[in-house]
Design an enzyme around this catalytic site. Structure first.
Site, PDB file in Angstrom:
ATOM      1  N   PRO A   2     -35.749  26.028  45.444  1.00 50.15           N
ATOM      2  CA  PRO A   2     -35.609  27.207  45.980  1.00 50.15           C
ATOM      3  C   PRO A   2     -36.117  27.702  47.137  1.00 50.15           C
ATOM      4  O   PRO A   2     -37.356  27.520  47.476  1.00 50.15           O
ATOM      5  CB  PRO A   2     -36.502  28.124  44.890  1.00 50.15           C
ATOM      6  CG  PRO A   2     -37.667  27.155  44.852  1.00 50.15           C
ATOM      7  CD  PRO A   2     -37.175  25.640  45.031  1.00 50.15           C
ATOM      8  N   GLU A   3     -35.244  27.793  48.226  1.00 50.42           N
ATOM      9  CA  GLU A   3     -35.590  28.610  49.486  1.00 50.42           C
ATOM     10  C   GLU A   3     -34.725  29.602  49.837  1.00 50.42           C
ATOM     11  O   GLU A   3     -33.495  29.618  48.877  1.00 50.42           O
ATOM     12  CB  GLU A   3     -35.838  27.594  50.590  1.00 50.42           C
ATOM     13  CG  GLU A   3     -37.020  26.815  50.388  1.00 50.42           C
ATOM     14  CD  GLU A   3     -37.599  26.181  52.096  1.00 50.42           C
ATOM     15  OE1 GLU A   3     -37.390  26.765  52.893  1.00 50.42           O
ATOM     16  OE2 GLU A   3     -38.008  24.998  51.853  1.00 50.42           O
ATOM     17  N   LYS A  58     -36.582  34.908  47.619  1.00 54.20           N
ATOM     18  CA  LYS A  58     -35.997  33.995  46.540  1.00 54.20           C
ATOM     19  C   LYS A  58     -35.733  34.287  45.381  1.00 54.20           C
ATOM     20  O   LYS A  58     -35.518  33.705  44.373  1.00 54.20           O
ATOM     21  CB  LYS A  58     -37.120  32.771  46.681  1.00 54.20           C
ATOM     22  CG  LYS A  58     -37.767  32.374  48.224  1.00 54.20           C
ATOM     23  CD  LYS A  58     -38.906  31.429  48.193  1.00 54.20           C
ATOM     24  CE  LYS A  58     -39.263  31.166  49.616  1.00 54.20           C
ATOM     25  NZ  LYS A  58     -40.526  30.159  49.584  1.00 54.20           N
ATOM     26  N   ARG A 298     -49.563  21.714  52.595  1.00 54.70           N
ATOM     27  CA  ARG A 298     -48.312  21.637  52.557  1.00 54.70           C
ATOM     28  C   ARG A 298     -47.703  20.490  53.446  1.00 54.70           C
ATOM     29  O   ARG A 298     -48.460  20.243  54.380  1.00 54.70           O
ATOM     30  CB  ARG A 298     -47.374  22.755  52.628  1.00 54.70           C
ATOM     31  CG  ARG A 298     -47.715  24.098  52.145  1.00 54.70           C
ATOM     32  CD  ARG A 298     -47.681  24.102  50.728  1.00 54.70           C
ATOM     33  NE  ARG A 298     -46.440  23.702  50.266  1.00 54.70           N
ATOM     34  CZ  ARG A 298     -45.390  24.644  49.957  1.00 54.70           C
ATOM     35  NH1 ARG A 298     -45.513  25.712  50.094  1.00 54.70           N
ATOM     36  NH2 ARG A 298     -44.064  24.169  49.496  1.00 54.70           N
TER      37      ARG A 298
END
Length: 327
Positions: A2-3, A58, A298
């Site tokens: 998901p982006e 999103k 990240r």
DNA sequence: TGGTATGTTCCAAA
DNA sequence: TTTTGGAACATACC
């Protein structure tokens, strides 16, 4: 998977199948991820027709049409008649006329898949034939017999029904592909706080829809280091960043998003990424080796030559504290 | 076996 | 007050 670009691709692909269809059942196999509850979602959906399918950040948003004639107990319309496109336009804007919204967030590993059970044997999810989709967490069944499966290996995905859309989306920031997202606005966002650029771009309450891949890609296109303090970005660089964000998202949508491993197989953007997942490979701009570091927990990818860390104590201090000094 | 993973949210600490 | 780090969620892949 998901982006923003992947969600947008899903929305565009599903819209044509969903608009005008009517829910006849909803079954959750992982009720903890349904809000307010699986039973409430089922109650809200069954008998309702899909007016529109669109995207906010999103989130996949399914607008439910308000037509009392079709609630359970009354006769079911055999085929979706007219009204798909015209209903969709009004459904998106006028909350008053909607029977609420079904929201789906794919989080890390969610995906939607159509599946038709073999006829006649009363098969259920508990005993589906071999080759059926794995990790089915919920099923949406429609009036044409179609079954849309919500599959999610990691069980992070969320399904929610709400009458008040803003209760869910109020915290979300600007859509980066909207017209209002211009350098002046981005500059204000960056100036109003002092944070490293990348975590700021990932903050959905500021700019909504950017994820780890496209944050890295946008920063590379703009020639900015992910640890650059947001309030130290020069006006010219803000301009570059603004158009880089829009360009990379548009580019990715055009290619149906990025396919990653076993989760999302349909896009081709992975062949055009400039830094994400290319550790050690040559920068497409200057030939230097792409370097991996860690920013805000990240995985982060940069070209050290195209994206130099600005000189100055603030930036260096952040780099050391965040542990990104290694490699 | 351990480290990694496209996301979000909560809490603690600086 | 703002920002950051860590853990949690739960699973699969290398």
């Amino acid at each position: 998977m998901p982006e923003l670009p992947e969600v947008e691709s899903v929305v565009r692909a599903q819209r044509q199948w969903l608009v005008g269809r009517r829910f006849v059942d909803f079954v959750s196999h992982w009720p903890r991820n349904a809000a307010p509850s699986a039973a409430a979602v089922r109650e809200a959906l069954v008998g309702r027709m899909v007016a529109d399918v669109w995207r906010r950040a999103k989130y996949i948003v399914v607008t439910l049409a308000e037509d009392e004639a079709a609630r359970p107990g009354s006769s079911r319309r055999p085929e979706a008649s007219a009204g798909s496109r015209s209903a969709s336009n009004s459904g998106r804007r006028s909350a008053q006329q909607s029977a609420g919204y079904l929201l789906i967030h794919l989080r890390m590993s969610g995906r939607l898949e159509w599946f038709t059970l073999p006829k006649g044997d009363g098969a259920t999810a508990a005993k589906w034939p071999a080759g059926s989709p794995a990790h089915v967490r919920a099923e949406f069944e429609f009036d044409n017999g179609g079954r849309l499966l919500f599959c999610d290996a990691r069980k992070f995905g969320r399904i929610a029904w709400t009458r008040d859309l803003t209760s869910v989306t109020a915290h979300l920031g600007v859509e980066p592909l909207d017209d209002e997202f211009r350098p002046a606005m981005l500059r204000e966002l960056l100036q109003s706080r002092s944070r490293a650029l990348k975590p700021l771009l990932l903050d959905q309450s500021l700019v909504a829809g950017i994820g780890n891949i496209y944050a890295d890609e946008a920063l590379h296109r703009a020639g900015l280091h992910p640890l650059t303090p947001s309030d130290r970005v020069e006006p010219e660089a803000v301009k570059r960043l603004c158009s880089a964000i829009r360009a990379v998202l548009r580019d990715a949508i055009r290619r149906n998003g990025t396919s990653f491993d076993w989760v999302y197989p349909s896009g081709t953007m992975q062949d055009h990424l400039r830094v994400y997942g290319r550790t050690g490979a040559a920068c497409r701009a200057c030939g230097s080796a792409i370097v991996a570091l860690r920013v805000g927990q990240r995985g982060t990818h940069i070209c050290p030559r195209c994206q130099p860390l600005p000189r100055g104590r603030a930036a260096e201090g952040r780099a050391l504290r965040s542990g990104s000094a290694r490699v």
